[in-house]
Design an enzyme around this catalytic site. Sequence first.
Site, PDB file in Angstrom:
ATOM      1  N   ASN A 139       0.851  -1.186   0.000  1.00 40.92           N
ATOM      2  CA  ASN A 139       0.000   0.000   0.000  1.00 40.92           C
ATOM      3  C   ASN A 139       0.891   1.242   0.000  1.00 40.92           C
ATOM      4  O   ASN A 139       1.504   1.575   1.015  1.00 40.92           O
ATOM      5  CB  ASN A 139      -0.907   0.004   1.235  1.00 40.92           C
ATOM      6  CG  ASN A 139      -1.808   1.230   1.280  1.00 40.92           C
ATOM      7  OD1 ASN A 139      -1.845   2.029   0.345  1.00 40.92           O
ATOM      8  ND2 ASN A 139      -2.542   1.397   2.362  1.00 40.92           N
ATOM      9  N   GLY A 183       0.802  -0.416   6.646  1.00 42.02           N
ATOM     10  CA  GLY A 183       0.366  -0.421   8.032  1.00 42.02           C
ATOM     11  C   GLY A 183      -0.475  -1.643   8.346  1.00 42.02           C
ATOM     12  O   GLY A 183      -0.615  -2.566   7.534  1.00 42.02           O
ATOM     13  N   ASP A 184      -1.073  -1.637   9.544  1.00 44.25           N
ATOM     14  CA  ASP A 184      -1.932  -2.753   9.938  1.00 44.25           C
ATOM     15  C   ASP A 184      -3.177  -2.834   9.056  1.00 44.25           C
ATOM     16  O   ASP A 184      -3.791  -3.897   8.937  1.00 44.25           O
ATOM     17  CB  ASP A 184      -2.333  -2.599  11.404  1.00 44.25           C
ATOM     18  CG  ASP A 184      -1.151  -2.773  12.352  1.00 44.25           C
ATOM     19  OD1 ASP A 184      -0.313  -3.651  12.091  1.00 44.25           O
ATOM     20  OD2 ASP A 184      -1.065  -2.017  13.336  1.00 44.25           O
ATOM     21  N   GLU A 221      -7.156  -5.959   5.517  1.00 44.28           N
ATOM     22  CA  GLU A 221      -7.811  -6.285   4.247  1.00 44.28           C
ATOM     23  C   GLU A 221      -7.503  -7.714   3.826  1.00 44.28           C
ATOM     24  O   GLU A 221      -8.393  -8.473   3.409  1.00 44.28           O
ATOM     25  CB  GLU A 221      -7.352  -5.329   3.151  1.00 44.28           C
ATOM     26  CG  GLU A 221      -7.931  -3.936   3.227  1.00 44.28           C
ATOM     27  CD  GLU A 221      -7.639  -3.132   1.971  1.00 44.28           C
ATOM     28  OE1 GLU A 221      -7.406  -3.758   0.915  1.00 44.28           O
ATOM     29  OE2 GLU A 221      -7.637  -1.897   2.040  1.00 44.28           O
ATOM     30  N   GLY A 245       3.690   1.640   8.049  1.00 45.01           N
ATOM     31  CA  GLY A 245       2.568   2.503   8.377  1.00 45.01           C
ATOM     32  C   GLY A 245       2.875   3.400   9.558  1.00 45.01           C
ATOM     33  O   GLY A 245       4.032   3.662   9.888  1.00 45.01           O
ATOM     34  N   GLY A 250      -7.736  -0.445  14.067  1.00 48.41           N
ATOM     35  CA  GLY A 250      -7.489   0.918  13.631  1.00 48.41           C
ATOM     36  C   GLY A 250      -8.387   1.400  12.519  1.00 48.41           C
ATOM     37  O   GLY A 250      -8.295   2.565  12.102  1.00 48.41           O
ATOM     38  N   GLU A 251      -9.298   0.534  12.035  1.00 45.94           N
ATOM     39  CA  GLU A 251     -10.215   0.902  10.964  1.00 45.94           C
ATOM     40  C   GLU A 251     -11.569   1.286  11.566  1.00 45.94           C
ATOM     41  O   GLU A 251     -12.088   0.605  12.456  1.00 45.94           O
ATOM     42  CB  GLU A 251     -10.401  -0.264   9.983  1.00 45.94           C
ATOM     43  CG  GLU A 251      -9.108  -0.762   9.350  1.00 45.94           C
ATOM     44  CD  GLU A 251      -8.462   0.281   8.469  1.00 45.94           C
ATOM     45  OE1 GLU A 251      -9.178   0.917   7.654  1.00 45.94           O
ATOM     46  OE2 GLU A 251      -7.245   0.486   8.593  1.00 45.94           O
TER      47      GLU A 251
END
Length: 608
Positions: A188, A246-247, A252, A278, A583-584
């Site tokens: 990403n 990142g995490d 995903e 991240g 974290g989402e």
Amino acid sequence: MAEPKLSKDVYNVKSDENADSKEHIYLEETFYILSKKKSVFRVRLTSKGLSLIKETDDCSKEQTILLRDIIGSKCMRSKRRRVGARSCICSSFVGHQQLKVVDENSGDLDESDISAYLYIYAYNLKRSRRSFKRERTTITLRFRSYDKYEDNNREAQKWRTTIKCLLVDQPITYTLPYNDKKLLILLNPKSGPGKARELFQTKAAPILQESDTPYDLHVTKYAQYAREFVRTRNVYAWRGIVAVGGDGVLFEILNGMFERLDWQQAFAEVPLAILPCGSGNGLARTICHHYNEPYIPQNLTGLTMALARGKTAHMDVVRVETKSKIMFSFLSVGWGLLSDIDIESERLRAIGGQRFTVWALARLVGLRKYKGVVSYAKIKDVSNLPKPKHPLTISHSVSQDGALDSPEADAFFDCDENSEVFTSAVNGKRHQRVDSWYSVNSRRSAFYSTRGSEYHSVTSSGSEMRSPVHACMHGPASHLPSLMFQLPSHWVHEEGEFVMVYVSYQSYIGEDLLFAPRSHLSDGIMWMLIIKAGISRSQILSLLLGMSQGNHSEINTEHIKMIPVSAFRIVPEGPNGHLTVDGELVEYGPIQAEIFPNIVNLLVPDTK
């Protein structure tokens, strides 16, 4: 030069381990240094590593490169000599490279030099002030016992093959071990401060090249790209899936794998891994913590070495259910202060992990309180938990009084638009149930596979892929009643105003936030931190500062408690607030979760 001596045992009296253990010697040779009279290197390849003893008339100096620190090797050939260069056969300690050596298939080779050169790449642990770091070391062995290059190369290749067999823990043969499966790298480029592509190319790619580890690199193009990719591709074509970022990108990948009908087999055969690029990097920091690997921000050395070595370990996952969907988590679930900081600091993403510190101060000034009910199943004895079988698949039913029945039979349900909605009657009411085999607006899943994969240094044109169907979440079936149903009687319920409720199943939730010091990657425990309203700002600040060392974990006061749980439910009041999973941001409202041990295989550092 002496002939190599094979297959011998010696007692490893210098080892830090049990002095009675044997150290097996696989290869041994003496290398002479022509520039210094009566100076030799005695080199041994053993089960411990590479031992180099430099002997001169008046002294002897020994250096051991541990096997776990060696990443790979390569046979090379001389291209041309430098004018006036010394003729050095073995360069094992710090010094300038005397010859230009290249791959034997390169042009303009020095045919007069019949030597074969073996380069051995290692990353040794070195103490740096109060911490450790890895330092790159290249060992160069020059073979020229014979009159022909082919014979010298054969000897060098014997060492190279033996080293490779030891690194991959395979029986010693004279054929170089080969794995035709590549790693799948999903990167990403927008993770954290946006340096993932640069960090991978400069920090990770060279190590993968030195270890002869092939990979396919795909750069994500849009949100949920990685999730769709692993759901719709033939993941068995790769020997592991690596999240670079990142995490969030691993979140995903994890959920994309659970959206496969063959999720159980996929997790068993295809391990996951992460290279931290991240802002938070909680899982990467946790892995390094458990395997005594130095963690240095923006330094991917140790975790990249883990990709090459291929050692795996189990990791727990947590099944999370909201009003409209289910998802699987590997890090944390949060409500209140820390979640507010995580989500609202997104605008400061460019400054990296420092964004959390800056926003924490802002949120302390404008401290918020949230009303709601927190319920949990407390684990009374964390030291005596039964070890679940792997993989874990459990079916369940909910009886009329809310108790759980868990037969031993496995259950697997397809996702079909004609499937019946799971319902149960409680207090005369019927409610729709969101469960492992059912998802709102679901359709039968379609799967696509590729028979091969191309090597990508960047995402190739035309590689963009979007799934034309709605995804369906599979995975282990829940033990818990629906969010609308009554919880079992042994659960603990706390109602009132809260500053924060945060649950983690990893030791670290950020690079410098040691949230649960007693946590392990696979132990069946979630650690819930509850902070109730009424606590002072100074106490909260002290607690946040103490998280860098995990000092908060033993606090048990009127306003703060840390509880080991196996499942929990949070029911917030009101429409405003943040709920996060790994974290989402997820929908605000009732949420519940339960832990399933030993579901995922992770690539981890080799600590043998």
